[in-house]
Motif scaffolding. Structure first.
Motif, PDB file in Angstrom:
ATOM      1  N   VAL A   1     -50.404  18.242  24.162  1.00 24.92           N
ATOM      2  CA  VAL A   1     -50.008  17.140  23.285  1.00 24.92           C
ATOM      3  C   VAL A   1     -50.413  15.845  23.982  1.00 24.92           C
ATOM      4  N   VAL A   2     -51.259  15.079  23.314  1.00 23.64           N
ATOM      5  CA  VAL A   2     -51.782  13.833  23.871  1.00 23.64           C
ATOM      6  C   VAL A   2     -50.659  12.813  24.016  1.00 23.64           C
ATOM      7  N   ILE A   3     -50.637  12.157  25.176  1.00 23.37           N
ATOM      8  CA  ILE A   3     -49.686  11.066  25.420  1.00 23.37           C
ATOM      9  C   ILE A   3     -50.479   9.785  25.652  1.00 23.37           C
ATOM     10  N   SER A   4     -49.791   8.668  25.604  1.00 18.55           N
ATOM     11  CA  SER A   4     -50.427   7.376  25.828  1.00 18.55           C
ATOM     12  C   SER A   4     -51.147   7.377  27.176  1.00 18.55           C
ATOM     13  N   GLY A   5     -52.383   6.922  27.189  1.00 22.25           N
ATOM     14  CA  GLY A   5     -53.167   6.869  28.420  1.00 22.25           C
ATOM     15  C   GLY A   5     -54.088   8.062  28.613  1.00 22.25           C
ATOM     16  N   ASP A   6     -53.874   9.134  27.834  1.00 24.70           N
ATOM     17  CA  ASP A   6     -54.754  10.298  27.937  1.00 24.70           C
ATOM     18  C   ASP A   6     -56.150   9.968  27.414  1.00 24.70           C
ATOM     19  N   THR A   7     -57.151  10.564  28.032  1.00 25.84           N
ATOM     20  CA  THR A   7     -58.521  10.566  27.532  1.00 25.84           C
ATOM     21  C   THR A   7     -58.987  12.012  27.622  1.00 25.84           C
ATOM     22  N   LEU A   8     -60.043  12.340  26.917  1.00 16.87           N
ATOM     23  CA  LEU A   8     -60.560  13.705  27.013  1.00 16.87           C
ATOM     24  C   LEU A   8     -61.020  14.008  28.434  1.00 16.87           C
ATOM     25  N   GLY A   9     -61.560  13.011  29.114  1.00 17.02           N
ATOM     26  CA  GLY A   9     -61.968  13.194  30.501  1.00 17.02           C
ATOM     27  C   GLY A   9     -60.794  13.501  31.409  1.00 17.02           C
ATOM     28  N   LYS A  10     -59.677  12.783  31.241  1.00 17.65           N
ATOM     29  CA  LYS A  10     -58.482  13.031  32.058  1.00 17.65           C
ATOM     30  C   LYS A  10     -57.895  14.407  31.758  1.00 17.65           C
ATOM     31  N   ILE A  11     -57.894  14.783  30.495  1.00 21.44           N
ATOM     32  CA  ILE A  11     -57.367  16.094  30.113  1.00 21.44           C
ATOM     33  C   ILE A  11     -58.263  17.189  30.692  1.00 21.44           C
ATOM     34  N   SER A  12     -59.570  16.997  30.622  1.00 19.21           N
ATOM     35  CA  SER A  12     -60.516  17.950  31.203  1.00 19.21           C
ATOM     36  C   SER A  12     -60.279  18.094  32.706  1.00 19.21           C
ATOM     37  N   THR A  13     -60.087  16.991  33.382  1.00 18.91           N
ATOM     38  CA  THR A  13     -59.829  17.024  34.817  1.00 18.91           C
ATOM     39  C   THR A  13     -58.541  17.769  35.122  1.00 18.91           C
ATOM     40  N   ARG A  14     -57.523  17.557  34.316  1.00 18.22           N
ATOM     41  CA  ARG A  14     -56.235  18.224  34.535  1.00 18.22           C
ATOM     42  C   ARG A  14     -56.361  19.743  34.419  1.00 18.22           C
ATOM     43  N   TYR A  15     -57.058  20.214  33.396  1.00 17.62           N
ATOM     44  CA  TYR A  15     -57.122  21.652  33.144  1.00 17.62           C
ATOM     45  C   TYR A  15     -58.291  22.359  33.818  1.00 17.62           C
ATOM     46  N   TYR A  16     -59.403  21.652  34.029  1.00 19.86           N
ATOM     47  CA  TYR A  16     -60.603  22.282  34.577  1.00 19.86           C
ATOM     48  C   TYR A  16     -61.024  21.759  35.945  1.00 19.86           C
ATOM     49  N   GLY A  17     -60.392  20.682  36.407  1.00 12.54           N
ATOM     50  CA  GLY A  17     -60.743  20.134  37.707  1.00 12.54           C
ATOM     51  C   GLY A  17     -61.958  19.228  37.697  1.00 12.54           C
ATOM     52  N   THR A  18     -62.518  18.970  36.514  1.00 11.06           N
ATOM     53  CA  THR A  18     -63.677  18.094  36.413  1.00 11.06           C
ATOM     54  C   THR A  18     -63.686  17.363  35.076  1.00 11.06           C
ATOM     55  N   PHE A  19     -64.121  16.134  35.107  1.00 10.21           N
ATOM     56  CA  PHE A  19     -64.244  15.299  33.910  1.00 10.21           C
ATOM     57  C   PHE A  19     -65.269  15.877  32.937  1.00 10.21           C
ATOM     58  N   ALA A  20     -66.290  16.528  33.493  1.00 12.16           N
ATOM     59  CA  ALA A  20     -67.482  16.913  32.738  1.00 12.16           C
ATOM     60  C   ALA A  20     -67.258  17.946  31.629  1.00 12.16           C
ATOM     61  N   ASN A  21     -66.136  18.621  31.596  1.00  9.68           N
ATOM     62  CA  ASN A  21     -65.937  19.695  30.612  1.00  9.68           C
ATOM     63  C   ASN A  21     -65.202  19.256  29.354  1.00  9.68           C
TER      64      ASN A  21
ATOM     65  N   PRO B   1     -64.835  11.677  21.253  1.00 11.60           N
ATOM     66  CA  PRO B   1     -64.024  11.192  20.134  1.00 11.60           C
ATOM     67  C   PRO B   1     -62.718  10.576  20.635  1.00 11.60           C
ATOM     68  N   LEU B   2     -62.239   9.576  19.920  1.00  9.06           N
ATOM     69  CA  LEU B   2     -60.957   8.975  20.283  1.00  9.06           C
ATOM     70  C   LEU B   2     -59.832   9.960  19.991  1.00  9.06           C
ATOM     71  N   ILE B   3     -58.863   9.982  20.872  1.00 11.28           N
ATOM     72  CA  ILE B   3     -57.655  10.792  20.677  1.00 11.28           C
ATOM     73  C   ILE B   3     -56.458   9.861  20.688  1.00 11.28           C
ATOM     74  N   PHE B   4     -55.358  10.310  20.086  1.00 10.30           N
ATOM     75  CA  PHE B   4     -54.188   9.453  19.919  1.00 10.30           C
ATOM     76  C   PHE B   4     -52.923  10.194  20.325  1.00 10.30           C
ATOM     77  N   PRO B   5     -51.914   9.456  20.827  1.00  4.83           N
ATOM     78  CA  PRO B   5     -50.651  10.108  21.167  1.00  4.83           C
ATOM     79  C   PRO B   5     -50.140  10.929  19.985  1.00  4.83           C
ATOM     80  N   GLY B   6     -49.715  12.134  20.305  1.00  6.95           N
ATOM     81  CA  GLY B   6     -49.217  13.045  19.281  1.00  6.95           C
ATOM     82  C   GLY B   6     -50.244  14.061  18.824  1.00  6.95           C
ATOM     83  N   ASP B   7     -51.546  13.782  19.054  1.00 12.93           N
ATOM     84  CA  ASP B   7     -52.569  14.787  18.737  1.00 12.93           C
ATOM     85  C   ASP B   7     -52.274  16.050  19.548  1.00 12.93           C
ATOM     86  N   VAL B   8     -52.430  17.193  18.921  1.00 16.72           N
ATOM     87  CA  VAL B   8     -52.269  18.475  19.618  1.00 16.72           C
ATOM     88  C   VAL B   8     -53.653  19.084  19.750  1.00 16.72           C
ATOM     89  N   LEU B   9     -54.066  19.296  20.990  1.00 16.98           N
ATOM     90  CA  LEU B   9     -55.403  19.795  21.267  1.00 16.98           C
ATOM     91  C   LEU B   9     -55.356  21.213  21.824  1.00 16.98           C
TER      92      LEU B   9
END
Length: 81
Positions: free
Chosen positions: A6-26, A48-56
């Protein structure tokens, strides 16, 4: 096995990728598994832009597994023998 995020304020796809995969690139793997992101405005990095509350859906890319939404559409031939 895929999981969700669940996207929270400040999340980006790059940050989420880093959290789950260890790299921005995925981040593209996340986009591919989330068709609701198609057609959204994009950030400067092209994601793509993501917004708080989006479920990915966060696919498990380490096993090369196919997301269940795709797997359920693959025809299975049963052996009648």
């Amino acid at each position: 096995m895929s999981r969700s995020h669940v996207v929270i304020s400040g999340d980006t796809l790059g940050k989420i990728s880093t959290r789950y995969y260890g790299t921005f690139a995925n981040w593209q793997h996340i986009v591919t598994s989330n068709p609701q992101l198609i057609g959204r405005k994009t950030a400067s990095d092209g994601s793509p832009l993501i917004f708080p509350g989006d479920v990915l859906l966060i696919p498990d890319i380490s096993t090369g597994s196919v997301p269940s939404s795709v797997a359920s559409s693959i025809p299975v031939k049963l052996d009648e023998g």
